[in-house]
Design a protein around this motif. Structure first.
Motif, mmCIF file in Angstrom:
data_model
loop_
_atom_site.group_PDB
_atom_site.id
_atom_site.type_symbol
_atom_site.label_atom_id
_atom_site.label_comp_id
_atom_site.label_asym_id
_atom_site.label_seq_id
_atom_site.Cartn_x
_atom_site.Cartn_y
_atom_site.Cartn_z
ATOM 1 N N ASN A 35 84.302 21.379 75.159
ATOM 2 C CA ASN A 35 83.911 22.550 74.357
ATOM 3 C C ASN A 35 83.911 22.150 72.888
ATOM 4 O OD1 ASN A 35 83.232 25.150 73.619
ATOM 5 N ND2 ASN A 35 85.372 25.793 73.455
ATOM 6 N N ASP A 36 82.923 21.382 72.478
ATOM 7 C CA ASP A 36 82.828 20.946 71.090
ATOM 8 C C ASP A 36 82.327 22.086 70.219
ATOM 9 O OD1 ASP A 36 83.596 18.334 71.730
ATOM 10 O OD2 ASP A 36 81.546 17.848 72.347
ATOM 11 N N PRO A 37 82.900 22.276 68.985
ATOM 12 C CA PRO A 37 82.471 23.373 68.107
ATOM 13 C C PRO A 37 81.078 23.109 67.553
ATOM 14 C CG PRO A 37 84.008 21.955 66.943
ATOM 15 C CD PRO A 37 83.978 21.463 68.371
ATOM 16 N N PRO A 38 80.400 24.161 67.100
ATOM 17 C CA PRO A 38 79.094 23.959 66.475
ATOM 18 C C PRO A 38 79.248 23.287 65.113
ATOM 19 C CG PRO A 38 79.755 26.265 66.328
ATOM 20 C CD PRO A 38 80.776 25.580 67.192
ATOM 21 N N THR A 39 78.155 22.829 64.574
ATOM 22 C CA THR A 39 78.126 22.230 63.231
ATOM 23 C C THR A 39 77.089 22.978 62.398
ATOM 24 O OG1 THR A 39 76.500 20.573 63.924
ATOM 25 C CG2 THR A 39 78.846 19.965 64.044
ATOM 26 N N ILE A 40 77.344 23.046 61.076
ATOM 27 C CA ILE A 40 76.457 23.755 60.154
ATOM 28 C C ILE A 40 75.757 22.743 59.262
ATOM 29 C CG2 ILE A 40 76.322 25.423 58.261
ATOM 30 C CD1 ILE A 40 78.747 26.822 59.371
ATOM 31 N N GLN A 41 74.452 22.904 59.119
ATOM 32 C CA GLN A 41 73.664 22.109 58.189
ATOM 33 C C GLN A 41 73.245 23.004 57.033
ATOM 34 O OE1 GLN A 41 70.224 20.178 59.878
ATOM 35 N NE2 GLN A 41 69.385 19.604 57.874
ATOM 36 N N VAL A 42 73.625 22.633 55.788
ATOM 37 C CA VAL A 42 73.329 23.471 54.629
ATOM 38 C C VAL A 42 71.959 23.109 54.070
ATOM 39 C CG1 VAL A 42 75.777 23.670 54.079
ATOM 40 C CG2 VAL A 42 74.416 21.918 52.957
ATOM 41 N N PRO A 43 71.290 24.054 53.403
ATOM 42 C CA PRO A 43 69.981 23.763 52.829
ATOM 43 C C PRO A 43 70.083 22.838 51.625
ATOM 44 C CG PRO A 43 70.692 25.986 52.260
ATOM 45 C CD PRO A 43 71.666 25.465 53.247
ATOM 46 N N THR A 70 73.955 23.868 65.056
ATOM 47 C CA THR A 70 73.696 23.330 66.397
ATOM 48 C C THR A 70 74.986 23.306 67.180
ATOM 49 O OG1 THR A 70 74.011 21.078 65.570
ATOM 50 C CG2 THR A 70 71.754 21.919 65.606
ATOM 51 N N ASP A 71 74.854 23.526 68.497
ATOM 52 C CA ASP A 71 76.024 23.495 69.372
ATOM 53 C C ASP A 71 75.850 22.355 70.372
ATOM 54 O OD1 ASP A 71 78.501 25.293 70.264
ATOM 55 O OD2 ASP A 71 77.499 24.488 72.047
ATOM 56 N N PRO A 72 76.787 21.421 70.477
ATOM 57 C CA PRO A 72 76.641 20.263 71.375
ATOM 58 C C PRO A 72 76.424 20.657 72.826
ATOM 59 C CG PRO A 72 78.487 19.955 69.876
ATOM 60 C CD PRO A 72 78.043 21.363 69.721
ATOM 61 N N ASN A 73 76.899 21.840 73.215
ATOM 62 C CA ASN A 73 76.787 22.266 74.606
ATOM 63 C C ASN A 73 75.613 23.211 74.844
ATOM 64 O OD1 ASN A 73 79.265 20.874 75.165
ATOM 65 N ND2 ASN A 73 80.334 22.609 74.216
ATOM 66 N N GLY A 74 74.836 23.438 73.776
ATOM 67 C CA GLY A 74 73.688 24.313 73.930
ATOM 68 C C GLY A 74 74.038 25.776 74.049
ATOM 69 N N ASP A 75 75.262 26.169 73.628
ATOM 70 C CA ASP A 75 75.674 27.572 73.729
ATOM 71 C C ASP A 75 74.952 28.423 72.686
ATOM 72 O OD1 ASP A 75 77.473 27.115 75.790
ATOM 73 O OD2 ASP A 75 79.108 26.641 74.407
ATOM 74 N N GLN A 96 72.030 39.888 56.626
ATOM 75 C CA GLN A 96 72.436 40.712 57.769
ATOM 76 C C GLN A 96 73.601 40.032 58.469
ATOM 77 O OE1 GLN A 96 69.307 41.690 60.557
ATOM 78 N NE2 GLN A 96 70.762 42.000 62.233
ATOM 79 N N THR A 97 74.641 40.780 58.744
ATOM 80 C CA THR A 97 75.788 40.225 59.450
ATOM 81 C C THR A 97 76.383 41.277 60.379
ATOM 82 O OG1 THR A 97 77.910 39.063 59.168
ATOM 83 C CG2 THR A 97 77.464 40.836 57.647
ATOM 84 N N PRO A 98 76.752 40.902 61.633
ATOM 85 C CA PRO A 98 76.575 39.577 62.246
ATOM 86 C C PRO A 98 75.114 39.339 62.621
ATOM 87 C CG PRO A 98 77.510 41.108 63.814
ATOM 88 C CD PRO A 98 77.460 41.846 62.517
ATOM 89 N N MET A 99 74.773 38.064 62.882
ATOM 90 C CA MET A 99 73.411 37.693 63.254
ATOM 91 C C MET A 99 73.471 36.601 64.313
ATOM 92 S SD MET A 99 70.288 36.205 60.919
ATOM 93 C CE MET A 99 69.807 37.818 60.321
ATOM 94 N N ALA A 100 72.723 36.782 65.402
ATOM 95 C CA ALA A 100 72.672 35.800 66.486
ATOM 96 C C ALA A 100 71.534 34.824 66.242
ATOM 97 C CB ALA A 100 72.490 36.498 67.827
ATOM 98 N N GLY A 101 71.740 33.582 66.703
ATOM 99 C CA GLY A 101 70.699 32.576 66.591
ATOM 100 C C GLY A 101 71.196 31.294 65.975
ATOM 101 N N SER A 102 70.286 30.363 65.831
ATOM 102 C CA SER A 102 70.669 29.051 65.298
ATOM 103 C C SER A 102 70.501 28.963 63.790
ATOM 104 C CB SER A 102 69.822 27.963 65.966
ATOM 105 O OG SER A 102 68.435 28.187 65.699
ATOM 106 N N THR A 103 69.921 29.999 63.141
ATOM 107 C CA THR A 103 69.735 29.967 61.686
ATOM 108 C C THR A 103 70.284 31.245 61.069
ATOM 109 O OG1 THR A 103 67.532 30.957 61.819
ATOM 110 C CG2 THR A 103 67.657 28.540 61.875
ATOM 111 N N GLU A 124 80.064 30.839 65.396
ATOM 112 C CA GLU A 124 80.925 30.564 66.541
ATOM 113 C C GLU A 124 80.126 30.658 67.834
ATOM 114 O OE1 GLU A 124 83.996 33.469 67.001
ATOM 115 O OE2 GLU A 124 82.744 35.095 66.270
ATOM 116 N N ASP A 125 80.642 29.949 68.870
ATOM 117 C CA ASP A 125 80.020 30.017 70.193
ATOM 118 C C ASP A 125 80.868 30.907 71.107
ATOM 119 O OD1 ASP A 125 82.182 28.569 71.230
ATOM 120 O OD2 ASP A 125 81.164 26.644 70.957
ATOM 121 N N PRO A 126 80.418 31.222 72.311
ATOM 122 C CA PRO A 126 81.156 32.142 73.193
ATOM 123 C C PRO A 126 82.493 31.621 73.664
ATOM 124 C CG PRO A 126 78.857 31.975 73.866
ATOM 125 C CD PRO A 126 79.086 30.889 72.882
#
Length: 528
Positions: A35-43, A70-75, A96-103, A124-126
């Motif tokens: 269960n690897d955590p996601p990573t954030i890429q900043v602009p 991005t989430d290593p497990n595709g969550d 807008q918060t909260p917001m679902a998605g990869s961006t 965060e992931d599930p």
């Protein structure tokens, strides 16, 4: 036929077989996925590293920052953004918060003034995997300086200053410096975007001095009319100015911010003079009274509103008002009732609180035991006044009064002969409804003993009064606006240095300072 086995042995064999079978089954199960955590890429365009970043954009700019995760497990991912509401508005942030998605888009819109906002962005992931960054959004622009206190300092003696302005801190993204008369101030502590403290530099020349604030995005300077450097040792007469023409007396001075107004009597006429720069420069004197013989002038100032009060011919109370900082004055109003035969009037006193104005004076001849304090009120900055009414008339002479006010409340301290002239004492009376009614009068000084020259000062519900008795300076206080008073009188100054005269009083909350003359030649300061 086999013999029967003991029950305990059968249970033991069964238990051993069961354990062995279970262990074998576990050895064959695949391990759970990581269960690897996601990573954030900043602009692009952000400064910083790891989880701490800064984004700077001018106030007129508009840009959308898009963060990716991005989430290593595709969550699936969920974003949350936290920023104080006031700071978000000032920095032009929309999201807008909260917001679902990869961006996650953070819209940075144009704003009117420089500002800064601290942003915390979390994804965060599930399964509880979390990544977060801190971002300081800076809307860059020049600082401003709006004030400096005190308004003067000795050129060769370091003095602590308090400077007010805007955009002084920008969330800690700038290093703000202060200069006084072109020299760099020391010990600069920026408290927030609107205030800082510093210490004046030494070695500067005496005279009017500019004060400026500077950081990476610009500079702002306060005109030299706001601040002056003084020589040390002080030369008090070095910048004195003469305001009258000839034969002047009874001068009074009133201040409000940088507005200064002086009045005096010159050849029986009330003269007025104004300064817009705290007395550095003065306009020409002008007369405000009429053909009557004027005396005892008083002056109040509230911004551009100036009111002058005086006695005319010893028989009338006149008021003249200006709403343009003293450039022009409206025709004078008469505040006393007048009548025939005329009544002697004296000792006008004047105070203000917001748009309320209170005036009080002595009406009647003390030689005929007819001297009474009367008071009147204006609720519209002096345009209209109520009929003057006696204040706690006890059928005996009153006098030597002082008047202070705070909103609907006002207090008058005075001398009163109601216990007989030999026992003339110090009394206080108050109103809490804007002068509609006045409370029963209350004796502050010792019963049966003469007292004189009461002085009063108020602040934050504290009412302080001093007076003279048998050559000593005495004091009493109310902590609840005059509802109740201290159980005993305090002696602030005894007669060891001679009889006390000419008391004056000022206060701040429960603290007081009283200055007086002892023995006719020594100045003493008493504090509580």
């Amino acid at each position: 036929m086999q013999p029967a086995r003991p029950l305990c042995l059968c249970l033991a064999l069964w238990s051993l077989a069961a354990c062995g079978g279970s262990k074998a089954k576990k050895d064959t199960e695949p391990p759970p996925p990581p269960n690897d955590p996601p990573t954030i890429q900043v602009p692009a365009g952000l400064l910083g590293a790891a989880a701490q970043f800064t984004f700077t954009l001018g106030t007129a700019g508009h840009q959308t920052l898009t963060f990716m995760a991005t989430d290593p497990n595709g969550d699936s991912l969920l974003w949350q953004c936290a920023v104080p509401t006031a700071e978000a508005t000032a920095a032009g942030l929309a999201f807008q918060t909260p917001m679902a998605g990869s961006t996650f888009p953070l819209d940075v819109q144009a704003v009117a003034a420089p500002a800064a906002a601290p942003v915390t962005l979390l994804v965060e992931d599930p399964h509880g995997g979390v990544a977060a960054i801190d971002l300081l959004v800076v809307r860059s622009g020049a600082p401003t300086i709006t004030g400096v206190s005190p308004g003067s300092a000795f050129a060769s003696r370091p003095t602590n200053l308090a400077v007010t302005g805007t955009a002084l801190l920008l969330g800690g993204a700038v290093n703000t410096t202060v200069r006084v008369a072109g020299a760099t101030a020391t010990d600069v502590v920026v408290l927030d975007d609107t205030s800082l403290t510093c210490t004046t530099p030494t070695g500067t020349a005496a005279g009017p001095a500019t004060v400026s604030v500077t950081h990476a995005y610009g500079m702002s300077t306060l005109p030299s009319t706001f601040f002056r450097l003084l020589p040390y040792p002080p030369v008090f007469a070095a910048i004195d100015q003469r305001l009258d023409m000839t034969g002047a007396a009874a001068a009074r001075l009133a201040l409000d911010g940088t507005a200064a107004h002086a009045v005096w009597i010159e050849n029986g006429v009330v003269m007025h003079c104004a300064s817009a720069d705290a007395g550095a420069n003065w306009g020409p004197p002008q007369s405000v009274s009429g053909a009557e013989l004027a005396s005892e002038p008083q002056v109040l100032v509230a911004g551009s509103d100036v009111s002058v009060l005086w006695v005319g011919d010893g028989q009338a109370i006149w008021l003249c008002r200006s709403n343009d900082s003293g450039l022009t004055f409206a025709p004078a109003q008469r505040l006393d009732a007048g009548g025939s035969p005329p009544t002697t009037v004296a000792r006008p006193r004047f105070c203000r609180s917001g748009d309320r104005r209170y005036a009080a004076w002595i009406s009647g001849n003390p030689g005929a035991s007819a001297a009474r304090i009367v008071a009147t009120l204006s609720g519209d900055a002096g345009a209209n006044w109520t009929a003057a009414v006696p204040v706690a008339d006890g059928g005996a002479n009153q006098g030597n009064h002082e008047l202070v006010c705070d909103g609907l409340s006002a207090w008058i301290v005075c001398e009163d002969d109601r216990e007989g002239t030999p026992a003339r004492g110090v009394y206080v009376v108050r109103t809490i409804n804007g002068g509609a009614t006045w409370s029963p009068i209350f004796r502050l000084s010792q019963t049966g003993a003469p007292a004189s020259e009461p002085r009063v000062s108020i602040d934050a519900g504290w009412v302080h009064v001093v007076w003279l008795r048998n050559g000593a300076l005495e004091y009493n206080v109310s902590a609840n606006g005059g509802i109740t008073w201290g159980n005993s009188v305090t002696q602030l100054r005894d007669t060891s240095a001679g009889a006390v005269t000419a008391p004056r009083l000022c206060c701040k909350g429960s603290r007081i300072a009283a200055i007086s003359v002892a023995g006719g030649q020594q100045i003493w300061l008493s504090r509580l």
